[in-house]
Design an enzyme around this catalytic site. Structure first.
Site, PDB file in Angstrom:
ATOM      1  N   SER A 114       0.895  -1.196  -0.097  1.00 25.26           N
ATOM      2  CA  SER A 114      -0.051  -0.014   0.003  1.00 25.26           C
ATOM      3  C   SER A 114       0.882   1.235  -0.258  1.00 25.26           C
ATOM      4  O   SER A 114       2.003   1.240   0.407  1.00 25.26           O
ATOM      5  CB  SER A 114      -0.924  -0.037   1.021  1.00 25.26           C
ATOM      6  N   TYR A 127      -1.765  -0.645  10.449  1.00 19.82           N
ATOM      7  CA  TYR A 127      -2.082  -1.399   9.135  1.00 19.82           C
ATOM      8  C   TYR A 127      -0.718  -0.760   8.359  1.00 19.82           C
ATOM      9  O   TYR A 127       0.070  -1.409   7.795  1.00 19.82           O
ATOM     10  CB  TYR A 127      -3.203  -0.776   8.607  1.00 19.82           C
ATOM     11  N   LYS A 131       2.428  -2.911   6.360  1.00 16.73           N
ATOM     12  CA  LYS A 131       2.680  -2.905   4.966  1.00 16.73           C
ATOM     13  C   LYS A 131       3.855  -2.062   4.620  1.00 16.73           C
ATOM     14  O   LYS A 131       4.420  -2.527   3.456  1.00 16.73           O
ATOM     15  CB  LYS A 131       1.406  -1.678   4.152  1.00 16.73           C
TER      16      LYS A 131
END
Length: 221
Positions: A114, A127, A131
């Site tokens: 991401s 998160y 990533k």
């Protein structure tokens, strides 16, 4: 021309997608598996080995973000789930794919990371951390597996209209804040990620490994 092995937690949903592929003349098999469960991953690869004896392409696309807020407030349960699905799962999916790809004489892995792995998003710290680590994992595996003709790359999507981002898509204030930062001034559709993945898994990318392709509407520019 590839036979697709579709993997997620819900067998029924997988069967629906597989049926759609077959109706269009493609070949697809559905196999339910939880990316946070090492026993399930082991069983998945056991079935793949027994049925096909090889694996040419692996796309790690599973992800979760169970906590939206400041890092100081994330609890152990949410943190562990984020790590299990976003990091541990892809790691062991690659590790267990190696023998099958070696047997085939080549392989291509695409990890869907991401833009948050480069620029952490507000209230998505946990998160974003996983990533970012997935990008490093991509580079580490790329170096180790290059001698076996196994390439490992990453796709870094920006703001894309998927079920995963539905909460952000449906919140008008958040949506407008995010889109305002994107030079193209819009979100992406899932189909706009397809070309990058097809390139990375094809022979056109035979000299491409350890790299990241960013599809973000110019966000990181």
């Amino acid at each position: 021309g590839a036979e697709a092995i579709l993997v997620s937690r819900n067998q029924e949903n997988l069967e629906t997608v597989a049926a759609g592929i077959r109706e269009k003349g493609g070949r697809a098999t559905a196999m339910a598996c939880n990316m946070g469960d090492l026993d399930a991953i082991g069983a998945l690869y056991g079935k793949i080995g027994e049925t096909w004896g090889r694996l040419d392409i692996l796309v790690n696309n599973a992800a979760t973000n169970p906590f939206f807020g400041e890092l100081a407030a994330i609890d152990e349960s949410a943190w562990q789930k984020t790590v299990d699905v976003n990091l541990k799962g892809p790691f062991f999916m690659i590790q267990k794919a190696i023998p099958l790809m070696k047997a085939a004489g080549k392989g291509s892995v695409v990890n869907v990371s991401s833009v948050n792995g480069i620029r952490p998003a507000t209230f998505q710290g946990g998160y974003s951390i996983t990533k970012g680590a997935l990008i490093t994992m991509t580079q580490a595996f790329a170096k180790e597996l290059a001698s076996h003709n196994i390439r490992v790359n990453a796709l870094l999507p920006g703001f894309t209209d998927t079920q995963f981002s539905s909460v952000l898509m449906q919140n008008k204030e958040i949506y407008q804040t995010v889109v305002a930062q994107i030079p193209l001034k819009r979100h992406a559709e899932p189909d706009e990620m397809v070309g990058a993945v097809l390139y990375l898994v094809s022979d056109a990318a035979s000299y491409t490994t350890g790299t990241c392709i960013t599809c973000d509407g110019g966000l990181l520019s």
